[in-house]
Design an enzyme around this catalytic site. Structure first.
Site, PDB file in Angstrom:
ATOM      1  N   ASP A 173     -19.131  26.309  23.867  1.00  0.00           N
ATOM      2  CA  ASP A 173     -19.971  26.277  25.067  1.00  0.00           C
ATOM      3  C   ASP A 173     -21.122  25.302  24.868  1.00  0.00           C
ATOM      4  O   ASP A 173     -21.860  25.397  23.890  1.00  0.00           O
ATOM      5  CB  ASP A 173     -20.510  27.696  25.315  1.00  0.00           C
ATOM      6  CG  ASP A 173     -21.589  27.736  26.375  1.00  0.00           C
ATOM      7  OD1 ASP A 173     -21.562  26.881  27.274  1.00  0.00           O
ATOM      8  OD2 ASP A 173     -22.445  28.635  26.302  1.00  0.00           O
TER       9      ASP A 173
ATOM     10  N   ASP B 267     -16.401  25.077  27.392  1.00  0.00           N
ATOM     11  CA  ASP B 267     -16.229  24.131  28.496  1.00  0.00           C
ATOM     12  C   ASP B 267     -15.593  22.832  27.988  1.00  0.00           C
ATOM     13  O   ASP B 267     -15.401  22.658  26.781  1.00  0.00           O
ATOM     14  CB  ASP B 267     -17.570  23.867  29.190  1.00  0.00           C
ATOM     15  CG  ASP B 267     -18.691  23.634  28.189  1.00  0.00           C
ATOM     16  OD1 ASP B 267     -18.519  22.765  27.318  1.00  0.00           O
ATOM     17  OD2 ASP B 267     -19.739  24.332  28.265  1.00  0.00           O
TER      18      ASP B 267
ATOM     19  N   ASP C 195       3.610  27.403  32.787  1.00  0.00           N
ATOM     20  CA  ASP C 195       3.452  28.843  32.689  1.00  0.00           C
ATOM     21  C   ASP C 195       4.652  29.571  33.313  1.00  0.00           C
ATOM     22  O   ASP C 195       5.005  29.303  34.466  1.00  0.00           O
ATOM     23  CB  ASP C 195       2.165  29.217  33.449  1.00  0.00           C
ATOM     24  CG  ASP C 195       1.734  30.635  33.222  1.00  0.00           C
ATOM     25  OD1 ASP C 195       1.346  30.973  32.096  1.00  0.00           O
ATOM     26  OD2 ASP C 195       1.793  31.429  34.201  1.00  0.00           O
TER      27      ASP C 195
ATOM     28  N   GLU D 177       7.024  27.692  29.218  1.00  0.00           N
ATOM     29  CA  GLU D 177       6.872  29.025  28.643  1.00  0.00           C
ATOM     30  C   GLU D 177       8.017  29.868  29.209  1.00  0.00           C
ATOM     31  O   GLU D 177       7.944  30.349  30.337  1.00  0.00           O
ATOM     32  CB  GLU D 177       5.527  29.646  29.024  1.00  0.00           C
ATOM     33  CG  GLU D 177       5.322  30.983  28.334  1.00  0.00           C
ATOM     34  CD  GLU D 177       4.342  31.912  29.024  1.00  0.00           C
ATOM     35  OE1 GLU D 177       3.797  32.785  28.363  1.00  0.00           O
ATOM     36  OE2 GLU D 177       4.151  31.784  30.256  1.00  0.00           O
TER      37      GLU D 177
HETATM   38  C1  NOJ Z   1       1.542  33.524  30.724  1.00  0.00           C
HETATM   39  C2  NOJ Z   1       0.169  33.203  30.231  1.00  0.00           C
HETATM   40  O1  NOJ Z   1       0.263  32.763  28.903  1.00  0.00           O
HETATM   41  C3  NOJ Z   1      -0.641  34.455  30.367  1.00  0.00           C
HETATM   42  O2  NOJ Z   1      -1.906  34.338  29.753  1.00  0.00           O
HETATM   43  C4  NOJ Z   1      -0.784  34.786  31.824  1.00  0.00           C
HETATM   44  O3  NOJ Z   1      -1.407  36.047  31.955  1.00  0.00           O
HETATM   45  C5  NOJ Z   1       0.587  34.853  32.516  1.00  0.00           C
HETATM   46  N1  NOJ Z   1       1.474  33.823  32.130  1.00  0.00           N
HETATM   47  C6  NOJ Z   1       0.410  34.776  34.008  1.00  0.00           C
HETATM   48  O4  NOJ Z   1       0.038  33.487  34.386  1.00  0.00           O
END
Ligand code: NOJ
Length: 553
Positions: free
Chosen positions: A39, A47, A219, A274
């Site tokens: 920070d 940040d 994500d 992911e």
């Molecule tokens: C995976 C992310 O790594 C996690 O932190 C998040 O809560 C969920 N996807 C929802 O976006």
């Protein structure tokens, strides 16, 4: 054949890949959770300027790429994974100019920049959702997934959301219909069946590609295709979150279109998905035929215990699923969603053994075949913070691993305030960047040493991996390419062991020592054994418990 002879040079795609592999196959990536990095403003939240201030340290450490978790405009119901504007920076973290500056300074240092992209859902505060929820005939109604609840108000199906394990539906008072959310009610799922949604999300990719980012961490991108019937899950699966179950053909064509968009940009941009399916074969399918994701996260190794048999299994599964399709693996031991591996592997261990395991894990992670991801703070050997009830933020209980990074031993640990958004991790006075940089025996220097080795040794960057069955408690593998070869041995058992490398018994008996293959110690995870001057010919050597060694010829 001379590699410079244009007439005879092997120009097959495989040969070209070996000669000039894409940066995302040879890099080590470093995950930064912006809120927790540093920070500079005094509000207790890390940040973008704080990241920029420490780029020199990351160059010193020797990572090649940084992945930034979300810094976009957000009401922060899920710490930024609830995005209200995909194309702007939340004022908590800075602004677009600050991002551009960060990107440019990272590039000046040769660091690639990967940013998060959250395509499955938005924040409930995103203007798209505000419109969508306003009436059943709004033009954006179908940008999200709306259904009528059952006659007694029950959810439209039996799906479970992933953060608090409640129903994946919330009924909205405005219209009396329910919307789907695979995560919190504050994170409504987008409807990727609607072409305008796909187009709008593509535009958000272009926005950041045009600014110059090198890639995206996507994500839960395996959720963008869903069963059009939204059918119930089978009774035996009820209660499992949809995120671990959703594996749909619709996703793949969408990934191919994303891939085309990214590949059309100059400069080797990339996407790592992911894929939160806990089966490596299912994960592998999201590479497509090298026409979907460039890389996928694969989480079974993250959930594997510090145990040689478990690791043999996850390594063999990875080879079995990825090799046949020519896909490049990734490895991750810690991230912002799970207890840090230094915490997990420490369960039931004495402090010395726990610290030794974190060091051995560093050697393992950085010598595997594939792209490793280091989660900021693991190079300090950090464990999770104890977060008292009054200071918890995350509805899913993931605060501990998100504790702020301590930069020095002062009470503020290099942050602009002494009160960061979460408590400091344990031992911050000893385990901080400044203190560990002064100690060449520290875990921080071990990461640096193995990162440097990985850069300088083709065997580690691009070499094949051959797993060996040496001893039940020892994870052993050889990395090699051309004339470069290294052996990695990790003793994951409870005892020190005498390890015998019976590589070639005939050669071993050769009376002429010059003819004996001389595997020498290149690196040990044990403090004080990292100096190459301590090398010894290894035919038979003592491997301490929780020790990892790299041997070279
Ligand atoms: C995976 C992310 O790594 C996690 O932190 C998040 O809560 C969920 N996807 C929802 O976006």
């Amino acid at each position: 054949m001379s590699p410079t002879d244009p007439n005879t040079a092997d120009r097959s795609p495989a040969a070209r890949k070996m000669a000039d592999p894409a940066w995302w196959t040879t890099c080590v990536a470093y995950q930064i959770y912006p809120r927790s990095f540093c920070d500079t403003t005094g509000n207790g939240i890390g940040d973008l300027a704080g990241i920029r201030a420490h780029l020199d340290h990351l160059s010193w450490l020797g990572v090649d790429a940084i992945w930034l978790s979300p810094f976009f405009t957000s009401p922060m119901a899920d710490a930024g994974y609830d995005v209200a504007d995909f194309c702007d920076v939340d004022p908590l973290f800075g602004d677009l100019d600050e991002f551009d500056q960060l990107l440019s300074e990272a590039h000046q240092r040769g660091l690639k920049v990967i940013i998060d992209w959250v395509p499955n859902h938005t924040s409930i505060e995103h203007p798209w959702f505000a419109e969508s929820r306003s009436s059943t005939d709004n033009a954006k109604r179908d940008w999200y997934v709306w259904r009528n609840p059952g006659p007694s108000g029950e959810p439209p199906n039996n799906w479970t959301e992933s953060l608090t394990f409640g129903p994946a539906w919330t009924t909205d008072d405005t219209t009396g219909q329910a919307y789907l959310h695979c995560f919190l009610p504050e994170q409504p799922d987008l409807n990727w069946d609607h072409p305008a949604v796909e187009a709008a999300l593509h535009d958000t990719l272009r926005f950041w590609l045009d600014r110059g980012v090198d890639g995206f961490r996507m994500d839960v991108v395996h959720l963008i295709g869903k069963d059009p019937d939204l059918a119930d899950v089978a009774p035996e699966l009820v209660g499992l979150p949809q995120v671990v179950l959703n594996n749909r053909p619709e996703t793949h064509e969408r990934l191919r279109r994303i891939r085309s968009l990214i590949d059309a940009y100059p400069g080797d941009r990339m996407a790592i998905g992911e894929i939160y399916l806990l089966d490596t074969e299912q994960v592998a399918s999201h590479y497509g035929s090298n026409d979907e994701l460039h890389l996928c996260f694969n989480f079974p190794p993250l959930f594997a215990k510090f145990d040689a048999e478990s690791w043999r299994t996850v390594m063999d599964d990875t080879v079995a699923s990825l090799d046949p399709i020519g896909a490049w693996p990734t490895w991750v031991l810690s991230n912002h969603d799970n207890p840090r591996h230094a915490t997990r592997y420490a369960k039931g261990q004495e402090p010395n053994d726990a610290a030794a395991r974190a060091r051995a894990a560093a050697v393992l992670l950085l010598t595997l075949r594939g792209t490793p991801f280091v989660f900021a703070g693991e190079e300090l050997g950090l464990t999770d913070a104890e977060v008292p009830e009054g200071r918890r933020h995350d509805p899913a209980g993931r605060d501990g691993c998100r504790a702020p990074i301590p930069w020095d031993a002062t009470p503020n640990h290099g942050w602009a305030t002494g009160t960061p958004w979460l408590p400091w991790p344990p031992e911050a006075t000893a385990r901080n960047v400044d203190t560990l940089r002064q100690d060449p025996n520290s875990i921080l220097w071990l990461y640096r040493e193995v990162l440097a080795l990985r850069r300088s040794r083709p065997a580690l960057r691009v070499g094949d991996l051959q797993r060996w069955d040496l001893h039940p408690d020892v994870l052993a593998f050889r990395r090699g390419t051309g004339h470069d070869a290294l052996l990695v041995l990790v003793n994951m058992g409870n005892d020190d062991l005498d390890v015998h490398l019976d590589l070639d018994p005939d050669a071993a008996r050769d009376p002429d020592p010059d003819h004996r293959p001389s595997w020498t110690m290149v690196c040990s995870s044990v403090e004080g054994v990292t100096d190459p001057a301590t090398t010894a010919v290894v035919w038979s050597s003592r491997l301490r418990r929780n020790e990892a060694v790299i041997l070279g010829q």
